[in-house]
Design a protein around this motif. Structure first.
Motif, PDB file in Angstrom:
ATOM      1  N   ARG A   4      48.766  40.657  33.076  1.00  0.00           N
ATOM      2  CA  ARG A   4      49.319  40.628  34.446  1.00  0.00           C
ATOM      3  C   ARG A   4      48.256  41.084  35.458  1.00  0.00           C
ATOM      4  O   ARG A   4      48.078  40.453  36.513  1.00  0.00           O
ATOM      5  N   LEU A   5      47.542  42.139  35.159  1.00  0.00           N
ATOM      6  CA  LEU A   5      46.485  42.606  36.048  1.00  0.00           C
ATOM      7  C   LEU A   5      45.365  41.571  36.151  1.00  0.00           C
ATOM      8  O   LEU A   5      44.780  41.373  37.223  1.00  0.00           O
ATOM      9  N   LEU A  61      53.957  36.282  43.366  1.00  0.00           N
ATOM     10  CA  LEU A  61      53.612  36.276  41.943  1.00  0.00           C
ATOM     11  C   LEU A  61      54.641  37.053  41.128  1.00  0.00           C
ATOM     12  O   LEU A  61      55.035  36.616  40.036  1.00  0.00           O
ATOM     13  N   ASP A  62      55.094  38.180  41.645  1.00  0.00           N
ATOM     14  CA  ASP A  62      56.106  38.970  40.932  1.00  0.00           C
ATOM     15  C   ASP A  62      57.409  38.186  40.798  1.00  0.00           C
ATOM     16  O   ASP A  62      58.069  38.231  39.753  1.00  0.00           O
ATOM     17  N   GLU A  80      46.582  39.008  38.600  1.00  0.00           N
ATOM     18  CA  GLU A  80      46.574  39.517  39.977  1.00  0.00           C
ATOM     19  C   GLU A  80      45.150  39.586  40.529  1.00  0.00           C
ATOM     20  O   GLU A  80      44.910  39.278  41.699  1.00  0.00           O
ATOM     21  N   LEU A 134      43.601  37.844  43.938  1.00  0.00           N
ATOM     22  CA  LEU A 134      42.963  38.649  44.981  1.00  0.00           C
ATOM     23  C   LEU A 134      41.550  38.152  45.274  1.00  0.00           C
ATOM     24  O   LEU A 134      41.095  38.173  46.422  1.00  0.00           O
ATOM     25  N   HIS A 141      47.405  39.269  51.136  1.00  0.00           N
ATOM     26  CA  HIS A 141      47.471  39.626  49.721  1.00  0.00           C
ATOM     27  C   HIS A 141      48.811  40.245  49.353  1.00  0.00           C
ATOM     28  O   HIS A 141      49.230  40.202  48.190  1.00  0.00           O
ATOM     29  N   THR A 187      51.171  37.445  48.647  1.00  0.00           N
ATOM     30  CA  THR A 187      50.689  36.786  47.433  1.00  0.00           C
ATOM     31  C   THR A 187      51.183  37.514  46.187  1.00  0.00           C
ATOM     32  O   THR A 187      51.694  36.899  45.239  1.00  0.00           O
ATOM     33  N   LEU A 188      51.055  38.836  46.175  1.00  0.00           N
ATOM     34  CA  LEU A 188      51.488  39.616  45.011  1.00  0.00           C
ATOM     35  C   LEU A 188      53.011  39.619  44.879  1.00  0.00           C
ATOM     36  O   LEU A 188      53.546  39.618  43.760  1.00  0.00           O
TER      37      LEU A 188
END
Length: 602
Positions: free
Chosen positions: A350-351, A271-272, A354, A358, A264, A267-268
């Protein structure tokens, strides 16, 4: 400076053979010209940029050509062809219905139709975007379209066929244009690049063709844009990605690998990086869902062939598809679809994005947990919901055997099927379920079968006991021991609670003989009516109270029907009993039932 001409105009086809991706249209039109079987009204319909207007102009030029070839193509050198190419032809008229959509415009056109052509055999009218005409203009055009002069031919073109009146459609010969395949567009762009001395990478041309989505005019516009973007008259894949602001497919490949590995953090971070490059979140999740769809297609050779991608990209999808399961892909697509639907309405988009990734990241853990928590057998892959929650595996209850037996004076047991088995992590001996062979077999006398209307009353409570079993899981299966005296005390307390609630509840609950076998309480009742009432009205509440008060969730209740002797008095009567009694006293009731078609069951 030399005037620049865009590729869409510079390389517009002038013959049927040069039209890209519409061979079914061009072949039909050439054969109609060669056999002189021309309709007086044509309707070309299809999406934008696929060659409708181009084919209309080629058809108009070929019809009036003075030296048509054996292949049905215009010569391009006769006076009629030359005047058309120089836009000076007096026999071919083009009208834009988007800006000339009134009744007066159509009346002016009808007035022009009355005069025969000065040169050539036909007077041809091309009406583009014909769906923009008003209803009054359509009606004014109907009569002329149905019975035009022998020298007049109308060619209508539209992108929205459904907006045209059915009376217009019935008067035209309709041609449906298809979206152009990306391979045909890529080959056409490669020929143009060769003529313009442009060094173009095949992957760059394929990317432009796929991005055009079936419209060749859009592809040519993007081609000109990217050629202008480059400084050395070259077309590179990297520059096309940057100029058209397309997210590279390598990002989706890397993201999928991180999700498979349940990493994860990477992954984050990825994404950023994507968001910092200015890509829209909804566009990203839509593209990722398309990537997952391609992986699903790549799992089978038949569906792999349906994908409109190059052979190199197809091989990459096939390689990565071997690392994923079908259940993972379906669940991930479902989560992405929910995220895409709720993205615009989310306060923190954005959250929201995410959280979607996840959830997908921990899908393998959910599958593993569900497998380990089951009976030891690997479950069949199933598509999970957006929440991807683990469900408790419940085994199927054993079937109930019902046999007919003669009436005897000995009690015959009527039992319920044992509750669904819930998997337990190392239960204590006190919490063990009764063994299957110890369960009584239902035997009901032939005379008592009529009292049981259906088996639904027996099976229905078992389906409802799942909630009670879930409570057992929540209490860690810490079952306490109990004896008959303790069970009888709790039962009497529950019966006292129902004493004043309902008369039938009182008969079912009060003063019941109870026999405890392992953790199964056998309750003796007088008839099937009490069994049915207990199962439908009391079972869940009584069983739940017993398990909670005695702190043992393996408890079950079985009702045993005691067959009474002939001299005993029944405590409760069925509808059939009441009807038989009244018919004996008043025989006229039986006659009324037959004449009026009545039923005593309700």
């Amino acid at each position: 400076m030399e005037n620049f001409i865009v590729s869409a105009r510079k390389y517009r086809p002038t013959q049927f053979d040069s039209v890209v991706g519409q061979s079914h249209i061009t072949t039909t039109l050439k054969n109609a010209i060669k056999s002189n079987h021309l309709a007086q009204a044509f309707l070309f319909c299809g999406p934008r940029g696929v060659g409708k207007t181009t084919c209309a102009r080629i058809l108009a030029k070929t019809i009036n050509c003075e030296n048509i070839g054996n292949d049905g193509e215009a010569c391009g050198t006769c006076p009629s062809c030359q005047s058309f190419q120089d836009n000076t032809s007096l026999t071919i008229h083009e009208l834009d219905a988007a800006s000339n959509n009134s009744v007066d415009d159509i009346r002016n056109l009808i007035d022009q139709v009355r005069y025969p052509p000065q040169r050539g055999r036909y007077k041809i009218y091309i009406i583009d975007e014909v769906h923009m005409l008003s209803a009054a203009a359509f009606n004014a055009f109907l009569k002329t379209l149905e019975e035009p002069p022998s020298y007049a031919i109308f060619i209508l073109a539209t992108t929205e066929k459904h907006k045209i009146l059915p009376t217009i459609l019935s008067r035209c010969q309709i041609f449906d244009f298809n979206r152009i395949q990306w391979k045909d567009m890529a080959d056409h762009l490669a020929n143009i690049a060769q003529k313009e001395n442009i060094q173009a990478e095949p992957s760059a041309l394929e990317l432009i063709a796929i991005k055009a989505d079936g419209g060749l005019r859009d592809a040519l516009s993007m081609f000109d844009l990217n050629v202008t973007f480059s400084t050395d008259n070259a077309l590179r894949h990297k520059d096309v990605l940057e100029n058209l602001h397309i997210l590279d497919s390598d990002y989706y490949v890397s993201l999928t690998n991180h999700l498979i590995q349940q990493n994860h953090v990477e992954t984050l971070v990825l994404l950023d990086e994507i968001m910092r490059k200015g890509f829209d979140g909804q566009q990203f999740i839509s593209g990722f869902m398309e990537h997952l769809r391609n992986l699903l297609f790549a799992k089978d050779p038949q569906t792999l062939a349906l994908m409109e991608i190059s052979d190199e990209t197809r091989a990459k999808f096939k390689q990565q598809a071997e690392l994923t399961s079908t259940s993972f892909l379906l669940s991930a697509m479902n989560i992405c679809s929910t995220c895409e639907s709720n993205y615009k309405s989310a306060k923190n988009a954005r959250l929201h994005l995410e959280l979607c990734l996840l959830k997908i990241n921990y899908l393998p853990s959910v599958y593993q947990l569900a497998t380990e928590g089951g009976t030891g057998k690997k479950p069949e892959p199933q598509a999970k919901s957006a929440g991807a929650t683990t469900q408790t595996t419940v085994s199927t209850p054993p079937a109930i055997e019902v046999t007919a037996a003669p009436v005897t004076e000995t009690p015959v047991a009527v039992s319920e099927p044992a509750p669904a088995t819930v998997p337990t992590p190392a239960p204590t001996p006190a919490a063990e379920e009764p063994k299957p062979q110890a369960k009584p077999v239902t035997q009901i006398p032939a005379a008592g079968l009529s009292g049981l209307r259906s088996s639904k009353s027996v099976i229905k409570p078992k389906a409802q006991e799942d909630e009670v079993k879930e409570q057992a899981v929540a209490n860690d299966f810490n079952n306490q021991d109990f004896d008959s005296a303790k069970l009888l005390g709790v039962w009497n307390e529950i019966a006292q609670k129902f004493k004043d609630a309902n008369l039938i509840n009182k008969f079912v609950m009060m003063d019941r003989p109870i026999e405890l076998i392992d953790t199964v309480a056998h309750i003796k009742v007088e008839n099937e009516v009490q069994v049915q009432h207990f199962n439908e009205q009391l079972r869940m509440e009584v069983l739940g109270t017993l398990r909670e008060r005695l702190q043992n969730y393996a408890i079950d209740i079985v009702l045993d029907v005691t067959i009474q002797e002939n001299g005993d008095k029944k405590l409760l009567y069925t509808q059939s009993d009441k009807y038989d009694f009244l018919v004996q006293k008043h025989p006229i009731l039986g006659e009324l039932k037959q004449k009026l078609g009545l039923d005593h069951e309700f």
